[in-house]
Every structure is written in C-alpha cells, then in structure tokens.
Design a protein around this motif. Structure first.
Motif, PDB file in Angstrom:
ATOM      1  N   ILE A 144       0.859  -1.186   0.000  1.00 13.08           N
ATOM      2  CA  ILE A 144       0.000   0.000   0.000  1.00 13.08           C
ATOM      3  C   ILE A 144       0.896   1.237   0.000  1.00 13.08           C
ATOM      4  N   SER A 145       0.785   2.011  -1.051  1.00 20.93           N
ATOM      5  CA  SER A 145       1.708   3.147  -1.192  1.00 20.93           C
ATOM      6  C   SER A 145       1.027   4.431  -1.648  1.00 20.93           C
ATOM      7  N   ASP A 146      -0.295   4.488  -1.543  1.00 22.15           N
ATOM      8  CA  ASP A 146      -0.993   5.673  -2.025  1.00 22.15           C
ATOM      9  C   ASP A 146      -1.349   6.639  -0.898  1.00 22.15           C
ATOM     10  N   TYR A 147      -0.449   6.751   0.088  1.00 22.46           N
ATOM     11  CA  TYR A 147      -0.673   7.690   1.175  1.00 22.46           C
ATOM     12  C   TYR A 147      -0.511   9.126   0.671  1.00 22.46           C
ATOM     13  N   PRO A 148      -1.179  10.074   1.307  1.00 27.34           N
ATOM     14  CA  PRO A 148      -1.006  11.482   0.915  1.00 27.34           C
ATOM     15  C   PRO A 148       0.455  11.915   1.081  1.00 27.34           C
ATOM     16  N   SER A 149       0.947  12.677   0.136  1.00 30.35           N
ATOM     17  CA  SER A 149       2.333  13.131   0.208  1.00 30.35           C
ATOM     18  C   SER A 149       2.571  14.008   1.430  1.00 30.35           C
ATOM     19  N   SER A 150       1.514  14.659   1.914  1.00 32.44           N
ATOM     20  CA  SER A 150       1.678  15.494   3.114  1.00 32.44           C
ATOM     21  C   SER A 150       2.054  14.648   4.318  1.00 32.44           C
ATOM     22  N   TRP A 151       1.570  13.395   4.371  1.00 36.09           N
ATOM     23  CA  TRP A 151       1.927  12.497   5.459  1.00 36.09           C
ATOM     24  C   TRP A 151       3.356  12.003   5.310  1.00 36.09           C
ATOM     25  N   THR A 152       3.659  11.483   4.144  1.00 32.22           N
ATOM     26  CA  THR A 152       4.981  10.882   3.942  1.00 32.22           C
ATOM     27  C   THR A 152       6.090  11.924   3.973  1.00 32.22           C
ATOM     28  N   ASP A 153       5.811  13.117   3.440  1.00 31.47           N
ATOM     29  CA  ASP A 153       6.832  14.165   3.453  1.00 31.47           C
ATOM     30  C   ASP A 153       7.073  14.694   4.855  1.00 31.47           C
ATOM     31  N   SER A 154       6.004  14.818   5.635  1.00 28.78           N
ATOM     32  CA  SER A 154       6.152  15.379   6.980  1.00 28.78           C
ATOM     33  C   SER A 154       6.968  14.472   7.886  1.00 28.78           C
ATOM     34  N   ALA A 155       6.917  13.166   7.649  1.00 25.80           N
ATOM     35  CA  ALA A 155       7.652  12.231   8.500  1.00 25.80           C
ATOM     36  C   ALA A 155       9.156  12.366   8.333  1.00 25.80           C
ATOM     37  N   VAL A 156       9.590  12.777   7.151  1.00 28.01           N
ATOM     38  CA  VAL A 156      11.032  12.834   6.881  1.00 28.01           C
ATOM     39  C   VAL A 156      11.505  14.256   6.592  1.00 28.01           C
ATOM     40  N   SER A 157      10.634  15.239   6.782  1.00 28.65           N
ATOM     41  CA  SER A 157      11.047  16.619   6.524  1.00 28.65           C
ATOM     42  C   SER A 157      12.109  17.044   7.524  1.00 28.65           C
ATOM     43  N   ALA A 158      12.988  17.932   7.071  1.00 28.15           N
ATOM     44  CA  ALA A 158      14.151  18.303   7.871  1.00 28.15           C
ATOM     45  C   ALA A 158      13.844  19.437   8.839  1.00 28.15           C
ATOM     46  N   ILE A 159      14.627  19.513   9.889  1.00 27.44           N
ATOM     47  CA  ILE A 159      14.591  20.656  10.790  1.00 27.44           C
ATOM     48  C   ILE A 159      15.014  21.890   9.990  1.00 27.44           C
ATOM     49  N   PRO A 160      14.296  22.995  10.103  1.00 26.44           N
ATOM     50  CA  PRO A 160      14.649  24.182   9.323  1.00 26.44           C
ATOM     51  C   PRO A 160      16.126  24.559   9.464  1.00 26.44           C
ATOM     52  N   GLY A 161      16.792  24.710   8.312  1.00 30.57           N
ATOM     53  CA  GLY A 161      18.202  25.072   8.304  1.00 30.57           C
ATOM     54  C   GLY A 161      19.149  23.897   8.374  1.00 30.57           C
ATOM     55  N   LEU A 162      18.604  22.690   8.547  1.00 30.04           N
ATOM     56  CA  LEU A 162      19.437  21.488   8.642  1.00 30.04           C
ATOM     57  C   LEU A 162      18.921  20.445   7.649  1.00 30.04           C
ATOM     58  N   THR A 163      19.674  19.355   7.511  1.00 28.24           N
ATOM     59  CA  THR A 163      19.216  18.242   6.677  1.00 28.24           C
ATOM     60  C   THR A 163      18.681  17.098   7.527  1.00 28.24           C
ATOM     61  N   ILE A 164      18.802  17.208   8.838  1.00 29.24           N
ATOM     62  CA  ILE A 164      18.398  16.139   9.750  1.00 29.24           C
ATOM     63  C   ILE A 164      16.881  16.138   9.913  1.00 29.24           C
ATOM     64  N   PRO A 165      16.218  14.980   9.768  1.00 29.48           N
ATOM     65  CA  PRO A 165      14.754  14.906   9.917  1.00 29.48           C
ATOM     66  C   PRO A 165      14.295  15.368  11.297  1.00 29.48           C
ATOM     67  N   TRP A 166      13.174  16.063  11.333  1.00 30.17           N
ATOM     68  CA  TRP A 166      12.671  16.595  12.600  1.00 30.17           C
ATOM     69  C   TRP A 166      12.276  15.491  13.570  1.00 30.17           C
ATOM     70  N   PHE A 167      11.962  14.302  13.056  1.00 25.68           N
ATOM     71  CA  PHE A 167      11.503  13.215  13.927  1.00 25.68           C
ATOM     72  C   PHE A 167      12.591  12.790  14.914  1.00 25.68           C
ATOM     73  N   ILE A 168      13.833  13.176  14.644  1.00 28.44           N
ATOM     74  CA  ILE A 168      14.904  12.851  15.588  1.00 28.44           C
ATOM     75  C   ILE A 168      14.665  13.567  16.919  1.00 28.44           C
ATOM     76  N   LEU A 169      13.913  14.670  16.892  1.00 25.08           N
ATOM     77  CA  LEU A 169      13.583  15.371  18.133  1.00 25.08           C
ATOM     78  C   LEU A 169      12.651  14.523  19.001  1.00 25.08           C
ATOM     79  N   VAL A 170      11.756  13.784  18.337  1.00 26.08           N
ATOM     80  CA  VAL A 170      10.883  12.858  19.071  1.00 26.08           C
ATOM     81  C   VAL A 170      11.730  11.768  19.730  1.00 26.08           C
ATOM     82  N   VAL A 171      12.704  11.250  18.985  1.00 29.04           N
ATOM     83  CA  VAL A 171      13.599  10.232  19.534  1.00 29.04           C
ATOM     84  C   VAL A 171      14.381  10.788  20.712  1.00 29.04           C
ATOM     85  N   ALA A 172      14.869  12.024  20.591  1.00 26.64           N
ATOM     86  CA  ALA A 172      15.630  12.642  21.677  1.00 26.64           C
ATOM     87  C   ALA A 172      14.767  12.789  22.930  1.00 26.64           C
TER      88      ALA A 172
END
Length: 325
Positions: A144-172
C-alpha cells in the motif's frame, strides 16, 4: 583524578570513542561521509532502531529480551496499510490504533513471561513468527503506497536550516524520558535489582512481574511507533517491513554495554551504539561493501558486544588485585 580515570574506563566511553574514530576515519577515507546528505541517511536509519532500543534496554537490564519487535513493526505497517485501503483516512486515528496494536502485542508477550513463567527468549521467538504471519494475513503480498504526500513528506522533513529529519527530536525526547526512568527513579533501581537477582528484588518490595509486564507493553508500543515512521519514510506498507531489524536493535543494546544476563548497562552507551552501527553501515555502503559483508560486520559486533565488557571487567579486576594495599 582517580574518578576521572575510572570514568574513562567505562564501556559507554569506549563506545563513544569508537564512534568518533569511525566518523573521523570514514570522513577522511570515504567520499561523502562528511556530507550533510550522508548524515541525513544515518539519522533516518537511527530513528526506528533507537525508538525500539530505548525500551529494549530496560527489558534486557531486567534479564529478559524481546525478539518480536521487528515483527510487531511489520504487523503495524500491514495493519496500517489494510486500514487505509479499507477507508480509514484519519491520520490521528490510524496512529492511535497502531500504537494500541503494539501495546496488545507487547501485552501478549508480557502475559506469557510474567503470568505463565515462560522464558522471554522462547516466547518472543514464537511471537516473532506469529506476528509476522499475522502481517501477511492482514496484507498478503500487497504494498500500500498511495498515502497522501503530506503524510509521507512530513515524516522525513528536515529541521529548518538542517538536513536532519525533525523526527529525531521525538527520539531525543523519548531518550530523555527512558534515561530519566532508568537512571533517576526508583523504577530504574528496581530494574537493575531485578537483573541482578529477581528473587531478592521481590523480597525488597519490587513488583517484578508487574514491572516486566509493562516493559513488554512499552516495547511493543514503541515498535509500533517505529512501524508508523517506517511506513511513512518509505511511503509503503508491506508485511515484510523491518524484516531482520531485531538483530540491529539487539546488537545496539548489547554493544552499548547492557549485559545480556541483566543488571548492568546504561542509556548513553546504547544511544552511542545505535549511532555507531548506523554510521558504520552507511559508510561501508558508500565504500561499496557487499550487503553480505555488512551482515557479517553486524554479527561480529554483536559477538564483540557480549565478549568485550567481560574482557574489560576481567582486566579491571586484575589491575585491582595488582594494586598495593
């Protein structure tokens, strides 16, 4: 001065020094290791492993283990894909249902271990196969791969000014939470007591069975959270998602200094080991090292993580005996 020397002799510091050496050597010998793009991929790999390794650390410190985590991740992906295909399109609802699924899967493991007194190794090998089989029942060979791009992009979008995904903040945030529980609360002291001697801990007033049960629930829940991230990172839900990931999680926990026999270990070493293994794997991939060799490296490090702390402990004991009284 003596306290500083002892601190430098801890396994946590050994892992962190190894991480620095891998980064320095990799950056100086392999093209691309020093690039922001490389660290983005390292971070994306770190996220699901770290999410599962955090509660796994607590489980192993008590002398137990959960080998079903990758199958729980795969089952989460499959159920999430199936629900989406059936018309459940609310993201918050999907996430909540998936986390509940992981909690139930962990509770099943916990019940077998704490109520029926079965060894966690045997139980979770069984549920490893059971949950993976249920994933195929739920989704079969479909992807199943027809998820909205807003969902999939938001999961891996970077912290502003960096290339690191924002989800790493959740991990931290989760790392801080589990670290505080382990190192700064009576619950953490009880976990170490259970790992050293469960019977003595029970006589000291520690609720051994209840604590272990909730640890398995936490591990299942975090595995499901990793499954949600995995689905959106790859924009695909498949029953075989995360296949074999339990090896990476267990390797990171043991390499981080947690004793497979329980009673010893810490969160800093585990986080360092997760980053170390992910950095090493990605660097070797850039160097065009075959996938089979990467598996051999992971297995070798897993063995070293079991043998290494024991060797260090023996060396310390010999040095202690040689010191003049």
């Amino acid at each position: 001065m003596t306290g500083k020397v002892r601190a430098l002799g801890t396994w946590d510091v050994v892992v962190l020094v190894a991480l620095v050496l891998v980064v320095v050597i990799g950056a100086s010998t392999i093209d691309g290791v020093a690039s922001p793009r490389f660290w983005r991929f390292v971070t994306l790999e770190v996220i699901p492993i770290a999410i599962i390794a955090l509660p796994m650390t607590l489980v192993v410190i008590t002398g137990e283990i959960d080998l079903s985590v990758a199958s729980v991740l795969g089952l989460t992906c499959a159920v999430m894909g199936d629900l989406w295909a059936r018309g459940v399109t609310s993201l918050p609802l999907l996430v909540v249902l998936c986390l509940l699924l992981g909690a139930v899967a962990g509770a099943v493991n916990g019940l077998f271990v704490t109520v029926f007194g079965l060894p966690s190794l045997a139980v979770t090998i069984g549920t490893l196969a059971l949950y993976r089989g249920l994933a195929y029942v739920a989704l079969g060979d479909r992807a199943i791969s027809d998820y909205p791009s807003s969902w999939t992009d938001s999961a891996v979008s970077a912290i502003p000014g960096l290339t690191i995904p924002w989800f790493i903040l959740v991990v931290a945030a989760l790392a801080v939470l589990f670290g505080v529980i382990l190192h700064a609360t009576p619950i953490g002291r009880g976990l170490y007591a259970m790992g050293n001697n469960a019977e003595a801990a029970r006589f000291a007033g520690v609720a051994v069975a209840r604590t272990k049960f909730w640890l398995f629930v936490a591990t299942g829940t975090m595995a499901s959270l990793a499954g949600v991230f995995w689905t959106f990172r790859f924009a695909s839900a498949r029953a075989d998602n995360g296949n074999g990931l339990e090896l990476a999680v267990v390797a990171a926990v043991l390499l981080g200094g947690v004793s497979i026999f329980g009673g010893r270990g810490g969160m800093i070493g585990v986080i360092g080991a997760v980053v170390l293994l992910s950095t090493l794997r990605n660097a070797l991939q850039l160097a065009y090292v075959p996938a089979n060799t990467l598996t051999i490296v992971t297995g070798s490090l897993l063995i070293a993580s079991v043998v290494g702390p024991n060797v260090v402990g023996m060396a310390r004991e010999r040095l202690r005996r040689r010191r003049p009284a």
